[in-house]
Design an enzyme around this catalytic site. Structure first.
Site, short mmCIF file in Angstrom:
data_model
loop_
_atom_site.label_atom_id
_atom_site.label_comp_id
_atom_site.label_asym_id
_atom_site.label_seq_id
_atom_site.Cartn_x
_atom_site.Cartn_y
_atom_site.Cartn_z
N GLU A 229 0.88 -1.17 0.00
CA GLU A 229 0.00 0.00 0.00
C GLU A 229 0.91 1.21 0.00
OE1 GLU A 229 -1.33 3.21 1.22
OE2 GLU A 229 -2.15 2.31 3.05
N CYS A 263 -2.43 8.62 3.57
CA CYS A 263 -2.36 8.05 2.21
C CYS A 263 -3.63 8.32 1.43
CB CYS A 263 -2.11 6.55 2.28
SG CYS A 263 -0.56 6.10 3.10
#
Length: 455
Positions: A229, A263
């Site tokens: 990720e 993020c």
């Protein structure tokens, strides 16, 4: 002595130092984890759930202590640190409660007397985790991994080792056997050899794109499964029919939450031409009025970045964007005060090829982009090397859903900021990585999906 040092980004003062272990010591811990795995995988789901519920209770009881530690180490607003701990406890309870359903055998009709798919643990999983959510990122990996019968070893970011050791201690206090969850305070240079260790079966990383490429290459050479990720440059399309007051409130929080270091933060706001000026005026006012301050003070809306070097890197990206033709509407100057502070900043007149359009800006910097119509907005949103989160704001939910289905991302939300939820899969495409975490999809990333045929 080789140590990692935690520096408070608000005061720039040292909080604590932690002795790093050698590769030899790390390997001993991995060997111990592997030995524990062979007994842990035989435990019942009921027993694992008991320990996981205990862990949730420990997180709740120590919420204030853990939250203060996270805020001291990486600068998160204190109430957001508390919310992070609460979410960790919720995730632990989710997997403790639902593990039996999530990894239940799947029976399939064939010519066999009996045929089914079963999900079995693999072994020792390595997690390379970032500093921005120092508790949550770890629990997001560890809770499902441990509940499936795997064990985990953690290589956490060097500036949040206090949080890393606090988590290791919490697992022990919850009753998990030694070796089920282990913190490895090692240098990043040791990751290559750790991944190659015979007992490591898989690796999961949340972090930067360069770090992800490096870990994926090492894992690939060693034929180890990996999940990555790697962040993103999330685009939110603002249609002409929105409630501007509500949308700009969401945009403000979406860009400044966690001091802009998320993020899945809203990073690129793609606004239809008809309401562009009104959106920019109201959004600029709210960004300007948001108080930057000490993260422990209740009236602070956002605090410092996690480190001074990260603040300086962000400023360079802003300056480069301006040199490329971007327009600075607000902020953009390093304040003359102690701490890794950077003001709420807005950039406009952005086009593909410019730094703020193409790169992830990990801090309180918003990119506001004008689109002539819906089609151009979708094209601009998808014109990105990243594909983690995306969103659409509109009063017409059917229109919003139609657009969300066209956005190239692992997560597309309508009229809500992207957020992770243990009931739903989380992850990205393109340079935002691969694989999924959370839910029934994520829990099966690190298991042996095994076919059983009985004739």
């Amino acid at each position: 002595m080789n140590t990692t040092v935690s520096i408070n980004p608000t005061t720039e003062k040292e909080i604590a130092s932690y002795e790093r272990i050698s590769q030899k010591e790390a390997f001993k811990k991995i060997d111990k984890a592997n030995k524990t795995y062979h007994s842990w995988k035989k435990t019942s789901l009921e027993e694992r759930s008991k320990f996981m519920y205990n862990l949730a209770d420990i997180l709740d009881k120590n919420k204030e202590k853990y939250a203060i530690l996270a805020t001291e180490e990486m600068g998160k607003i204190l109430k957001q640190s508390e919310a992070e701990i609460e979410k960790c406890a919720m995730i632990c309870r989710y997997y403790a409660k639902n593990i039996e359903t999530l990894i239940a055998d799947k029976h399939i009709e064939t010519e066999a007397h009996k045929s089914y798919v079963t999900f079995q643990p693999l072994g020792v999983t390595l997690a390379v985790m970032p500093w921005n959510f120092p508790f949550y990122q770890v629990i997001r990996f560890a809770s499902p991994a441990v509940m499936t019968g795997n064990v985990g070893v953690l290589k956490h970011a060097s500036n949040v080792q206090g949080c890393a050791f606090a988590l290791e201690d919490a697992f022990k206090k919850a009753g998990f056997p030694d070796g089920v969850f282990t913190n490895l305070n090692v240098s990043s240079s040791e990751i290559k050899n750790i991944i190659a260790h015979k007992s490591i079966v898989a690796v999961t990383l949340t972090g930067s794109e360069p770090a992800g490429r490096s870990v994926a290459e090492i894992a690939g050479k060693n034929l180890k499964k990996s999940v990555l990720e790697l962040g993103g440059s999330d685009a939110y399309i603002i249609l002409e029919d929105v409630d501007l007051e509500k949308v700009t409130d969401l945009a403000l929080y979406g860009r400044l939450q966690n001091n802009g270091q998320t993020c899945i933060a809203a990073k690129r706001f793609i606004v239809l031409e008809k309401i562009y000026d009104d959106f920019l005026t109201l959004f600029t006012k709210k960004m300007k009025n948001a108080k930057m301050g000490n993260p422990t003070e209740k009236d602070s809306y956002y605090g410092p970045l996690a480190r001074v070097d990260l603040r300086d890197e962000l400023h360079q990206q802003v300056q480069k964007t301006i040199e490329e033709g971007g327009k600075l509407i607000l902020g953009g100057q390093i304040p003359k005060q102690k701490g890794a502070y950077y003001p709420a900043t807005i950039l406009t007149d952005l086009k593909p090829g410019m730094t703020a359009f193409d790169e992830e800006l990990f801090g309180p910097v918003a990119s506001v982009i004008k689109a002539k119509d819906e089609d151009e907005a979708i094209k601009l949103a998808n014109n990105s090397a990243f594909g983690l989160g995306s969103g659409v704001f509109t009063s017409d939910v059917k229109r919003g859903e139609k657009i969300a289905l066209q956005l190239e991302a692992g997560n597309s939300f309508v009229n809500k900021l992207v957020a992770s939820d243990p009931r739903l899969p989380f992850g990205g495409i393109k340079n935002s990585g691969y694989g999924r975490e959370l839910s029934g999809y994520g829990i099966k990333e690190f298991v042996n999906t095994k076919t059983i045929w009985v004739d």
